[in-house]
Design a protein around this motif. Structure first.
Motif, PDB file in Angstrom:
ATOM      1  N   ALA A   1       0.829  -1.204   0.000  1.00 40.35           N
ATOM      2  CA  ALA A   1       0.000   0.000   0.000  1.00 40.35           C
ATOM      3  C   ALA A   1       0.867   1.259   0.000  1.00 40.35           C
ATOM      4  O   ALA A   1       0.547   2.245  -0.674  1.00 40.35           O
ATOM      5  CB  ALA A   1      -0.921  -0.004   1.219  1.00 40.35           C
TER       6      ALA A   1
ATOM      7  N   ASP B   1      -7.701   1.807  -3.099  1.00 39.86           N
ATOM      8  CA  ASP B   1      -8.810   1.642  -2.161  1.00 39.86           C
ATOM      9  C   ASP B   1      -9.515   2.975  -1.940  1.00 39.86           C
ATOM     10  O   ASP B   1     -10.736   3.041  -1.815  1.00 39.86           O
ATOM     11  CB  ASP B   1      -8.306   1.110  -0.810  1.00 39.86           C
TER      12      ASP B   1
ATOM     13  N   LEU C   1      -2.849   6.820   5.612  1.00 37.95           N
ATOM     14  CA  LEU C   1      -3.763   5.743   5.246  1.00 37.95           C
ATOM     15  C   LEU C   1      -3.003   4.539   4.689  1.00 37.95           C
ATOM     16  O   LEU C   1      -3.363   3.387   4.952  1.00 37.95           O
ATOM     17  CB  LEU C   1      -4.779   6.247   4.216  1.00 37.95           C
TER      18      LEU C   1
ATOM     19  N   TYR D   1      -4.096   0.877   3.382  1.00 34.56           N
ATOM     20  CA  TYR D   1      -5.021   1.260   2.321  1.00 34.56           C
ATOM     21  C   TYR D   1      -4.260   1.910   1.161  1.00 34.56           C
ATOM     22  O   TYR D   1      -3.568   2.920   1.352  1.00 34.56           O
ATOM     23  CB  TYR D   1      -6.073   2.240   2.856  1.00 34.56           C
TER      24      TYR D   1
ATOM     25  N   THR E   1      -3.782   4.328  -1.415  1.00 29.85           N
ATOM     26  CA  THR E   1      -4.411   5.649  -1.501  1.00 29.85           C
ATOM     27  C   THR E   1      -3.721   6.510  -2.562  1.00 29.85           C
ATOM     28  O   THR E   1      -2.501   6.681  -2.534  1.00 29.85           O
ATOM     29  CB  THR E   1      -4.340   6.371  -0.145  1.00 29.85           C
TER      30      THR E   1
ATOM     31  N   LEU F   1     -11.926   6.717   6.944  1.00 30.64           N
ATOM     32  CA  LEU F   1     -12.120   5.282   7.158  1.00 30.64           C
ATOM     33  C   LEU F   1     -13.532   4.960   7.651  1.00 30.64           C
ATOM     34  O   LEU F   1     -14.034   3.856   7.420  1.00 30.64           O
ATOM     35  CB  LEU F   1     -11.071   4.751   8.139  1.00 30.64           C
TER      36      LEU F   1
ATOM     37  N   TYR G   1     -15.340   4.745   4.505  1.00 32.06           N
ATOM     38  CA  TYR G   1     -14.925   3.510   3.824  1.00 32.06           C
ATOM     39  C   TYR G   1     -15.615   2.296   4.445  1.00 32.06           C
ATOM     40  O   TYR G   1     -16.118   1.416   3.728  1.00 32.06           O
ATOM     41  CB  TYR G   1     -13.408   3.371   3.913  1.00 32.06           C
TER      42      TYR G   1
END
Length: 296
Positions: free
Chosen positions: A129, A149, A167, A172, A174, A266, A269
């Motif tokens: 990530a 994501d 993040l 995640y 990003t 989040l 999300y």
């Protein structure tokens, strides 16, 4: 503790001590008068009786409050016994949680130090990530942006990059895309199917202040459209209309830390993922939970 003495807090761990640091930091910010006076000492990777004896000896010489996350029973016994002898207050911060988990799960804890830092699949996913996020900073490599994501959009200096990195550290992927006056929004942004897209905004005054400081740091003139109040309001209005048109949630970062902004993202999300799960199970009709501004 005498009022003239400098307060000491000792964090004793048989692992890295990161858990203790986070807990201590979260607690200390609630004590404004003492926050800047407290001296925090971290005693990490204490894994032998001799190490523990030396650590407690050093702690006893300074005095203070002792927080610990030590799972080895022999080391715990040394720490507790020696601290009691030195009349030091100790707090086993994980004990209530471990007790509750054990009771609920019906399983005895393994008492393995540093288990949360093992190189498991989650660790490598976070690394992946991070690589993705760095490669997709500031509108780069849009060809595969649908693999993200989360995608953050916003005008300049709305904390898109630091929030993206935070993040990514949470696992995640990003990407972030700037909204630049006079330039069209990348076509790829209009056709995303996988990522949650979130708009970041801020008050005009806050944005102008941050931008002025940025220009000063770069030894550039502060008399530009970049910090013109009317132009900044126009930028923010364009960004807000874009998000509203697509139904993307908007988060105002004016009074938020990076951590608080990330937490709000989040939350969106998690709600979207739960909604998708319910739709797949036929428990909920399709519905767009985004679009409304986040709470201030």
């Amino acid at each position: 503790m005498p009022k003239t003495a400098r307060p000491h807090i000792h964090l004793v761990s048989d692992a890295t001590g990161e858990t203790l640091k986070s807990i201590a930091t979260a607690a200390l910010v609630q004590f404004r008068k003492s926050h800047d006076e407290v001296e925090v000492h971290t005693w990490a990777l204490v894994r032998t009786p001799l190490q523990m004896e030396r650590v407690v000896e050093a702690i006893a010489a300074m005095g203070g409050l002792v927080l610990f996350t030590v799972v080895d029973l022999e080391l715990r016994e040394i720490l507790v016994r020696r601290c009691a002898k030195a009349k030091l207050q100790i707090v086993p911060v994980l004990d209530p949680i471990m007790h509750a988990f054990g009771k609920y799960l019906g399983e005895k804890a393994q008492n393995l130090p540093g288990r949360q830092h093992e190189l498991d699949a989650e660790y490598f996913y976070r690394i992946d990530a991070m690589h993705f996020t760095i490669a997709h900073d500031d509108g780069q490599h849009l060809s595969d942006i649908d693999k993200a994501d989360i995608v953050l959009v916003g005008v300049s200096r709305t904390s898109k990059t630091p929030t993206s990195i935070y993040l990514a550290n949470r696992g995640y992927k990003t990407a972030n895309i700037p909204i630049v006056p006079g330039l069209p929004v990348p076509e790829e942004l209009h056709h995303l199917s996988n990522p949650l897209v979130v708009g970041l905004t801020a008050s005009p005054d806050r944005l102008i202040s941050v931008r002025r400081n940025r220009l000063i740091a770069m030894n550039e003139s502060v008399e530009t459209e970049y910090v013109d109040a009317e132009r900044v309001r126009e930028e923010l209005n364009i960004a807000r209309k874009l998000c509203s048109r697509h139904g993307w949630p908007i988060i105002d970062v004016t009074r938020r830390s990076i951590e608080e902004t990330a937490a709000a993202i989040l939350n969106h999300y998690a709600r979207r993922e739960e909604q998708h799960r319910q739709q797949e199970l036929g428990l909920a009709p399709p519905h767009d939970a985004s679009g409304a501004d986040d709470e201030p």
